[in-house]
Design a protein around this motif. Structure first.
Motif, PDB file in Angstrom:
ATOM      1  N   ARG A   1      16.766   6.506 -12.992  1.00  0.00           N
ATOM      2  CA  ARG A   1      18.055   6.580 -13.690  1.00  0.00           C
ATOM      3  C   ARG A   1      19.166   5.933 -12.865  1.00  0.00           C
ATOM      4  NH1 ARG A   1      18.849   9.605 -18.182  1.00  0.00           N
ATOM      5  NH2 ARG A   1      16.759  10.467 -17.960  1.00  0.00           N
ATOM      6  N   LEU A   2      19.056   5.994 -11.546  1.00  0.00           N
ATOM      7  CA  LEU A   2      20.058   5.387 -10.661  1.00  0.00           C
ATOM      8  C   LEU A   2      19.903   3.875 -10.548  1.00  0.00           C
ATOM      9  CD1 LEU A   2      20.316   7.889  -7.670  1.00  0.00           C
ATOM     10  CD2 LEU A   2      22.112   7.325  -9.309  1.00  0.00           C
ATOM     11  N   GLY A   3      18.747   3.355 -10.991  1.00  0.00           N
ATOM     12  CA  GLY A   3      18.513   1.914 -10.901  1.00  0.00           C
ATOM     13  C   GLY A   3      17.545   1.504  -9.818  1.00  0.00           C
ATOM     14  N   VAL A   4      16.844   2.471  -9.213  1.00  0.00           N
ATOM     15  CA  VAL A   4      15.862   2.157  -8.170  1.00  0.00           C
ATOM     16  C   VAL A   4      14.744   1.290  -8.749  1.00  0.00           C
ATOM     17  CG1 VAL A   4      14.018   3.187  -6.761  1.00  0.00           C
ATOM     18  CG2 VAL A   4      16.328   4.132  -6.691  1.00  0.00           C
ATOM     19  N   THR A   5      14.344   0.288  -7.983  1.00  0.00           N
ATOM     20  CA  THR A   5      13.257  -0.606  -8.389  1.00  0.00           C
ATOM     21  C   THR A   5      12.012  -0.426  -7.524  1.00  0.00           C
ATOM     22  OG1 THR A   5      14.149  -2.348  -6.946  1.00  0.00           O
ATOM     23  CG2 THR A   5      14.829  -2.374  -9.264  1.00  0.00           C
ATOM     24  N   ASP A   6      12.191  -0.009  -6.274  1.00  0.00           N
ATOM     25  CA  ASP A   6      11.084   0.091  -5.325  1.00  0.00           C
ATOM     26  C   ASP A   6      11.179   1.419  -4.582  1.00  0.00           C
ATOM     27  OD1 ASP A   6       9.936  -2.926  -5.119  1.00  0.00           O
ATOM     28  OD2 ASP A   6      12.114  -2.968  -5.377  1.00  0.00           O
ATOM     29  N   VAL A   7      10.104   2.200  -4.621  1.00  0.00           N
ATOM     30  CA  VAL A   7      10.102   3.525  -4.002  1.00  0.00           C
ATOM     31  C   VAL A   7       9.227   3.528  -2.755  1.00  0.00           C
ATOM     32  CG1 VAL A   7       9.485   5.961  -4.295  1.00  0.00           C
ATOM     33  CG2 VAL A   7      10.508   4.693  -6.198  1.00  0.00           C
ATOM     34  N   ILE A   8       9.814   3.942  -1.651  1.00  0.00           N
ATOM     35  CA  ILE A   8       9.089   4.134  -0.395  1.00  0.00           C
ATOM     36  C   ILE A   8       8.940   5.633  -0.171  1.00  0.00           C
ATOM     37  CG2 ILE A   8       9.138   3.837   2.106  1.00  0.00           C
ATOM     38  CD1 ILE A   8       8.717   1.217   0.734  1.00  0.00           C
ATOM     39  N   SER A   9       7.709   6.105  -0.199  1.00  0.00           N
ATOM     40  CA  SER A   9       7.426   7.522   0.027  1.00  0.00           C
ATOM     41  C   SER A   9       7.057   7.730   1.480  1.00  0.00           C
ATOM     42  CB  SER A   9       6.270   7.968  -0.873  1.00  0.00           C
ATOM     43  OG  SER A   9       5.758   9.217  -0.458  1.00  0.00           O
ATOM     44  N   VAL A  10       7.769   8.631   2.144  1.00  0.00           N
ATOM     45  CA  VAL A  10       7.494   8.960   3.540  1.00  0.00           C
ATOM     46  C   VAL A  10       7.034  10.411   3.588  1.00  0.00           C
ATOM     47  CG1 VAL A  10       8.461   9.128   5.861  1.00  0.00           C
ATOM     48  CG2 VAL A  10       9.269   7.333   4.310  1.00  0.00           C
ATOM     49  N   SER A  11       5.873  10.662   4.191  1.00  0.00           N
ATOM     50  CA  SER A  11       5.364  12.037   4.200  1.00  0.00           C
ATOM     51  C   SER A  11       4.532  12.299   5.444  1.00  0.00           C
ATOM     52  CB  SER A  11       4.518  12.301   2.949  1.00  0.00           C
ATOM     53  OG  SER A  11       3.434  11.391   2.876  1.00  0.00           O
ATOM     54  N   ALA A  12       4.548  13.549   5.888  1.00  0.00           N
ATOM     55  CA  ALA A  12       3.711  13.966   7.008  1.00  0.00           C
ATOM     56  C   ALA A  12       2.284  14.194   6.512  1.00  0.00           C
ATOM     57  CB  ALA A  12       4.263  15.256   7.617  1.00  0.00           C
ATOM     58  N   CYS A  13       1.323  13.987   7.394  1.00  0.00           N
ATOM     59  CA  CYS A  13      -0.068  14.174   6.977  1.00  0.00           C
ATOM     60  C   CYS A  13      -0.932  14.534   8.174  1.00  0.00           C
ATOM     61  CB  CYS A  13      -0.599  12.898   6.310  1.00  0.00           C
ATOM     62  SG  CYS A  13      -0.862  11.535   7.474  1.00  0.00           S
ATOM     63  N   GLY A  14      -2.118  15.038   7.864  1.00  0.00           N
ATOM     64  CA  GLY A  14      -3.143  15.240   8.874  1.00  0.00           C
ATOM     65  C   GLY A  14      -4.113  14.073   8.832  1.00  0.00           C
TER      66      GLY A  14
END
Length: 290
Positions: free
Chosen positions: A77-90
């Motif tokens: 809705r804000l106009g984002v075109t590219d999403v970078i997901s940052v997450s912790a993991c094992g």
């Protein structure tokens, strides 16, 4: 040429993006409820950016309670075109050590208590998830990580578990030895699925904090041990993200992999049979077609 707007979803330990210029926390209303928090908007290197703390500032939300649909809708809705997901993991791999980053390219979804689609009764759609992340965006994330001096692995399978408890030893061995997973986390699903339905390019950056519980030399996972690695990882994540605007540029051509056209052949409900109330909720997600 469309304008680039980078959306960053920050995971555990990443609750702000203090490098943004013209910072403003904005409230976004969606048909799917409130997102995890307000969204921080601004620019970096002349490129518009939006940052959303997945668990909320202060880490208020457990993985099962994150409003994934509202989060993705709000970014779109804000106009984002590219999403970078940052997450912790094992990690299930000796070579993917705590402090390393992994550019995830595949998922195994073991979550069961979450709403996983924007579509359903009244408007049915089936998108392809054979390749659930965007190779173009993932390549930029890889380049940014290397430029920042981060030890990064190109490609990996992320096992998404429901949580909030960590794995049993039997589960850890199953995922590692029989299923071939490389890392394990609790938040990238259904996030990646929803990003594809919303026609957003999506890349997943998994920040390794531990070896789960399969590694005999490291024993069971403890939050206290994870927190020690999180601070270092969050600093690395900010360094990576700060390099993305220069790589992506202020304008973008259509995604060569078709992420931004994922719904072209996905809608199966006949136009006359589509529920107007359902269509109204899809105004941001599927507005290009509906």
């Amino acid at each position: 040429m469309a304008k680039t707007m980078i959306g960053v979803i920050g995971g555990s330990g990443v609750y702000d993006l203090d490098t943004l210029e013209g910072r403003e926390w904005v409230t976004v209303t969606t048909p799917w409820g409130d997102p995890s928090d307000q969204i921080l908007t601004g620019t970096l290197g002349g490129v518009k950016m939006a940052f959303l703390p997945r668990h909320g500032r202060g880490h208020r939300l457990s993985p099962s309670n994150v409003p994934y649909r509202a989060n993705i809708d709000a970014l779109k809705r804000l106009g984002v075109t590219d999403v970078i997901s940052v997450s912790a993991c094992g990690s299930f791999r000796e070579e993917m050590a705590p402090g390393d980053f992994v550019i995830v390219d595949q998922f195994i979804d073991r979550t069961f208590a979450r709403d996983k689609s924007f579509f359903g009764t009244g408007c049915v759609a089936h998108v392809s998830l054979a390749h659930p992340t965007c190779p173009r965006l993932g390549a930029h994330a890889l380049a940014a990580a290397r430029d920042a001096g981060i030890t990064v692995h190109d490609g990996g399978t992320y096992l998404a578990m429901e949580g909030p408890q960590f794995s049993t030893l039997a589960e850890s061995r199953l995922y590692r030895e029989s299923w071939g997973a490389d890392v394990i986390g609790m938040t990238n699903m259904p996030e990646a699925k929803l990003a594809r339905e919303a026609e957003l390019c999506y890349a997943s950056i998994a920040m390794v904090t531990d070896y789960d519980c399969w590694h005999e030399a490291h024993g069971a996972v403890e939050v206290s041990d994870i927190l020690k690695v999180l601070q270092s990882n969050s600093e690395k994540a900010r360094a990576l993200v700060s390099r993305l605007p220069a790589l992506l540029g202020a304008t973008r051509a259509p995604c060569p992999h078709g992420c931004d056209r994922a719904l072209d052949h996905a809608l199966i409900t006949a136009p006359a049979a589509r529920d107007p109330e359902v269509l109204a909720r899809l105004d941001a997600v599927a507005g290009r077609l509906l």
